[in-house]
Scaffold this motif. Sequence first.
Motif: not given
Length: 633
Positions: A132-143, A189-196
């Motif tokens: 499951a690929y997650e875009a970190l908000a501060w990812g270098r190219h993928v955010n 294709k959404i393998f996981f959902l994280q909530l905060a």
Amino acid sequence: MHTCIATVSLSGTLTEKLAAAARAGFGGVEIFENDLLACPLAPEEIRARCADLGLSIDLYQPMRDIEGVPDEVFAGNLRRARHKFQLMNRLGADTVLVCSSVSPHAVDDDARAAGQLAQLAELAEEFGIRVAYEALAWGRHVNTYRHAWRIVEAAGHPALGVCLDSFHILSRASAPEDLEGIADIPGEKIFFLQLADAPLLAMDVLRWSRHYRCFPGQGGFDVTGLVRHVLATGYRGPLSLEVFNDVFRQADAGPTAVDAHRSLLLLKEAAGTAELPPPVVPTGVAFAELLTPDAEPVTALLTALGFTRAARHRGKPVDLWQRGEARILVNTAATARRDGPRLAAIGLESPDPAAAARRAEALLAPALPRRRAPGDAPLDAVAAPDGTELFFCATGDPELPDWRADFTGLPVTPAPSATRSEATRSEATRIEATRIEATRIEATRSEGTRIEATRIDHLAVTQPWHHFDEATLFHRSVLGLTAQASVDLADPYGLMRSRAVSNADGSVRIALGVGAAPADDTAHAAHIALATDDVVAAARAFRAAGGRLLPVPANYHDDLAARYDLADDELETYRDLGILYDRDAGGAFRHCYTETVGRVFFELVQRDPGYRGYGAANAPVRLAAQHAGRLLP
Ligand SMILES: O=C(O)c1ccc(O)c(O)c1
Ligand SMILES: [Mg+2]
């Protein structure tokens, strides 16, 4: 839907976190790598522990800095991944989270990133694992989640999907349209959902994420809206809480996990995937109950406030004191702690007490025994997060049990006059006179004479310092009350936070407060505010009856003269009695405080009908005066 929590959200060792998550009713966990590394149990033992607790391991996380790197770096990444996949097989975890790269080696090349993620997924598939690929908000190219999905779509591997994380999405979203791209992702294709959730803060997004996340409903994000978008894709995987928060890291994992699960249940309710019994909004305050090892300090105060002892419980050492509509129970049961009087329970008038209790229990509030003793009226009650007992009452409803049925009227007996020192003996006489007067007022009530309507204006209760936002969520969601904005109040020895919750007509107002120093008695005293039509008369009567009002420094009233155009004699009266003054668009608020006994004190308030606040502007002066009073011999 399956509920899950990331171990990073809870305090303690891995085994403590697992136990807390299971006890709070979660179905699964995300295991954070650092928790596993520090755990003395082998992966197989962790797997067995989870199985014993009824928890599935829904995610192992995170793998970092995998994709978009030069080939030779990627070869090393695959080697690392193989180790982790073997570990995951031992754990019995079948989904791994890969965060978008922050590596300085990463290049801005989507085709490369997609190709490498496909290779990673190919390897994962050999182990029966999904990536499951997650875009970190501060990812270098993928955010952004859209970018992560473009890469996953391009990779086109069945074992590769996206992980959506509400924090990363909502921390960057500036408009509702920013969520519309979710509809482009097929649910499978959404393998996981994280909530905060998170409070809306202007700060660097990485710091914001790592330190200030909170549970859904406690911050400023529209997490419900995001969940609706995700569910509309057909996603039916876990709803998982992933909350990095400095306070939760220190707080007891047990209550945190319960608060976390409550927030998830509310989210499911709001998103329409779970039905809970609806809230039953309380319509008034039936009583406040003080627990005290020794009745005298409390009854002296109540007497001076014009209360009379109206009845006694048939089976327990509990007296009902009453003035007008304000009712205070004084409980001298042996369980009272030695640290003096404290507010132990609140009776809330409820249009449907049983339904109110059903909602509270569905939201994980511990139910209290309906009958505390044989013969007691069967009252519905639950415990609030701070331990305060909340009773759902239907005072005077002929169809429902009345809590007052447990009480029998007392003949008017002379007040004990020698309980105070010689010097206050004459005051005791005055107290008795006030008591008799109050009784007379009660008696004339039935004859239709207008009396000053005394009732409980509000109750101020203190929360455990690390559970403030959860307490607000509890009162909002369990009781259906509306929260006002939180205010910070300067105490001489720390900062207090306070947030009021109330019903629509203001007949139930509870100010939730938390002091910075957990052991500070002054910051942690509760209080009962009594509404009066004339605070000056009420304060004078209290003082004449031997009561001690909290003195307020002259500097405060000098400042008041500068801020408001009050008549000189009015100001002098306030100065003399220690009356504080505040005003908002709706009107004025005049209030003063009694001395503190144990962990409780009273406030007399005169509230203009349109005034919405609680005199917060005056709280620093009040707190300082209370501290000063404590320092006196
Ligand atoms: O802060 C991080 O590094 C981090 C790691 C894993 C996550 O799922 C995430 O949302 C953030
Ligand atoms: Mg995440």
